[in-house]
Scaffold this active site. Structure first.
Site, mmCIF file in Angstrom:
data_model
loop_
_atom_site.group_PDB
_atom_site.id
_atom_site.type_symbol
_atom_site.label_atom_id
_atom_site.label_comp_id
_atom_site.label_asym_id
_atom_site.label_seq_id
_atom_site.Cartn_x
_atom_site.Cartn_y
_atom_site.Cartn_z
ATOM 1 N N ASP A 148 6.429 0.625 4.323
ATOM 2 C CA ASP A 148 7.665 0.902 5.053
ATOM 3 C C ASP A 148 7.420 0.921 6.568
ATOM 4 O O ASP A 148 6.439 1.495 7.032
ATOM 5 C CB ASP A 148 8.139 2.289 4.579
ATOM 6 C CG ASP A 148 9.433 2.740 5.206
ATOM 7 O OD1 ASP A 148 10.468 2.149 4.877
ATOM 8 O OD2 ASP A 148 9.399 3.679 6.023
ATOM 9 N N GLU B 181 7.266 -4.333 5.334
ATOM 10 C CA GLU B 181 8.626 -4.245 5.864
ATOM 11 C C GLU B 181 8.531 -4.292 7.382
ATOM 12 O O GLU B 181 8.385 -3.272 8.043
ATOM 13 C CB GLU B 181 9.340 -2.951 5.454
ATOM 14 C CG GLU B 181 10.810 -3.016 5.820
ATOM 15 C CD GLU B 181 11.448 -1.725 6.331
ATOM 16 O OE1 GLU B 181 12.675 -1.703 6.499
ATOM 17 O OE2 GLU B 181 10.743 -0.749 6.597
HETATM 18 C C1 GLC Z 1 12.819 1.714 6.147
HETATM 19 C C2 GLC Z 1 13.645 1.989 4.900
HETATM 20 C C3 GLC Z 1 14.826 2.840 5.259
HETATM 21 C C4 GLC Z 1 14.339 4.118 5.903
HETATM 22 C C5 GLC Z 1 13.424 3.824 7.098
HETATM 23 C C6 GLC Z 1 12.713 5.058 7.587
HETATM 24 O O1 GLC Z 1 13.503 0.907 7.046
HETATM 25 O O2 GLC Z 1 14.036 0.786 4.295
HETATM 26 O O3 GLC Z 1 15.626 3.109 4.142
HETATM 27 O O4 GLC Z 1 15.435 4.877 6.332
HETATM 28 O O5 GLC Z 1 12.412 2.904 6.756
HETATM 29 O O6 GLC Z 1 11.712 5.455 6.704
#
Ligand code: GLC
Length: 540
Positions: free
Chosen positions: A202, A244
């Protein structure tokens, strides 16, 4: 699991929000045992790997992305024994499991942060990023624009500001500290030892901060991720790291390193361009972004998606494009969130089955391993009246009963979608399974066809020349002497399209989705496509 360390290159992924999927004990919250009950469904659909959103103890200010304990399961979801059973049951069905790994921050409820704020001399103080002023790193953008006004928050108890890229309840970890680096490697090891197949990493662009930069994609971040990868290569050679990084293709490319960093990365910019192309009935946006996408190392793979649990992000488009997307797809201000749109796939595409299938045709045939968001395979609706991103996280609709077969409880964590045409009476798994022409069955057939042709996952991409370059998007996927030709009609009208065949391709083609045969003539293949139609052809 099966001795194939490159399994992710041709896997079909499915994102599960455990709270929403199936409630096994009737408390109104989905849980791990509920997910176990539904593994047969996922196997039957053709899913190879499940991505679980965070399942760890958390005060849930960001739905679990605010982790209070990295080594346990949130009591709503079950316990570590349930998790072990889930992994074993999934593996029995040849399904892998990855979960979110929230590296960048913890919850403010995490014991590390509690210790850090109480005592300046605690070893945990340096686990976070503190400052006496809120002026440092001023070039870093604010991500949660609708709720946060600064990346710094004042902590009364600590008598200092702490750094946070997301909600202020999510203090950022300090990766300058080698102990933090080690702690998170230990967390990875903990879950890998329990049999997990990897992680969706993440928010990784933000691990480090440096003055004078926008604090994204810093070389230090890449160095740490390479360290994590080396750990995987040694201890979990079939485990994956899926990145991500909501960034432009050139910047995401760096996360693959020389094949020695992340195994996979989401291709964020291609997603909004699929929606642009559908609305404009013009393939140009998709063509342009894929032409701008660099080659990636042989042992890596893109991960592509149409929707996920967040808002449909419009970070990777121009300001004009963003305004246009908001006008077209989010006319009601309630539909907008931060720099995005909080709606599901079916409502975004006016619940038009042909358009939803066309979007899936692009998803399953363009480069990258596709990921489905739970419920989109049956065209679930959303609820824009719920706060934050909760409107796209409502209970999975298994049958037509009032609680949609999700739970036996009266009170649920969130209401089932109740409005026509998305209520359980209209949208549910059971009735779509009984109807061979349903969205579910079309998607299941697409998944099977995709998996039968390795060129869809490993083949290169080359545009095919047609006499309708805007209205249609046609391309070859080729590997090991196998040639696939995909033709998508982006327009809302029927099209007869002439495709110029590349050297040595054809003249005979078979349709992978309905078994029809096609014959080219004089180096051209002529095909009639219905509005929003698509053809997946195999040469020879
Ligand atoms: C990522 C997740 C999101 C979350 C963010 C902070 O972007 O997809 O849902 O709020 O990280 O952890």
């Amino acid at each position: 699991m099966n001795g194939n360390p490159l399994w992710y290159k041709d896997a079909v992924f499915y994102e599960v929000y455990v709270r929403a999927f199936r409630d096994s004990d009737g408390d109104g919250y989905g849980d791990l045992r509920g997910l176990i009950e539904k593994l047969d469904y996922l196997q039957d659909l053709g899913v190879d790997c499940i991505w679980l959103m965070p399942i760890f103890p958390s005060p849930l200010f960001d739905d679990g992305y605010d982790v209070a304990d990295f080594r346990d399961i949130h009591p709503d979801y079950g316990n570590l024994d349930d998790f072990k059973e889930l992994v074993a049951e999934a593996h029995k069905r040849s399904i892998r499991i990855i979960t979110d790994l929230v590296l960048n921050h913890t919850s403010s409820h995490h014991p590390w942060f509690q210790a850090a704020r109480k005592d300046k001399t605690s070893k945990y103080r340096d686990y976070y990023v503190w400052s006496d002023t809120d002026q440092k790193y001023s070039e870093a953008r604010i991500i949660f624009l609708d709720t946060e006004t600064s990346n710094w928050a004042w902590d009364e108890e600590a008598g200092q500001y702490y750094w946070h890229r997301f909600y202020s309840s999510q203090p950022d970890l300090n990766y300058e500290n080698p102990q933090v680096q080690q702690e998170m490697l230990d967390v990875m090891k903990f879950w890998l030892d329990l049999g997990i197949d990897g992680f969706r990493a993440d928010a990784i662009p933000y691990l480090y901060e440096r003055e004078g930069t926008n604090c994204e994609n810093l070389p230090e971040t890449h160095a740490y991720l390479k360290q994590a990868r080396a750990f995987f290569d040694k201890h979990a050679p079939e485990g994956i790291l899926l990145s991500e990084a909501n960034q432009w293709p050139e910047d995401v490319r760096a996360y693959f390193g020389d094949g020695d960093e992340m195994h996979m990365a989401f291709h964020f910019p291609v997603m909004p361009r699929i929606f642009m192309a559908l609305k404009r009935q013009d393939s140009t946006p998709i063509r342009q972004i894929l032409e701008r996408t660099p080659e990636i190392p042989e042992n890596t793979q893109w991960c592509t998606f149409l929707r996920n649990h967040d808002e449909l992000t419009l970070e990777m488009v121009t300001e004009d494009e963003r305004q246009w997307m908001w006008q077209q797809y989010a006319p009601d201000p309630r539909m907008r969130l931060n720099l995005g749109i909080r709606r599901r796939l079916a409502p975004l595409l006016d619940n038009d089955k042909a358009t939803i299938l066309l979007a899936n045709s692009l998803l399953f045939t363009l480069p990258g391993s596709p990921i489905l968001y739970y419920g989109d395979e049956i065209g679930m609706g959303d609820n824009i009246w719920l706060d934050d991103r909760n409107g796209v996280r409502t209970p999975m609709q298994w049958d037509s009963s009032q609680q949609a077969g999700f739970s036996e409880a009266q009170e649920l964590y969130a209401p089932v979608i109740a409005e026509v045409p998305y209520a359980p009476a209209q949208v549910n798994v059971a009735s779509q399974q009984a109807d061979p022409d349903s969205l579910y069955h079309h998607i299941k057939r697409m998944i099977a066809a995709r998996k039968s042709q390795p060129a869809f996952s490993c083949g290169d991409l080359a545009w095919a020349e047609t006499d309708k370059p805007e209205e249609t998007l046609a391309y070859y996927r080729r590997s090991n002497g196998e040639t696939l030709l995909v033709i998508n009609n982006l327009s809302a009208g029927a099209q007869t399209v002439r495709v110029k065949l590349a050297q040595g391709v054809g003249p005979a083609f078979s349709d992978l989705l309905n078994g029809q045969n096609f014959q080219a003539d004089g180096g051209f293949l002529e095909a009639k496509l219905p509005p929003r139609g698509y053809l997946w052809l195999k040469a020879g």
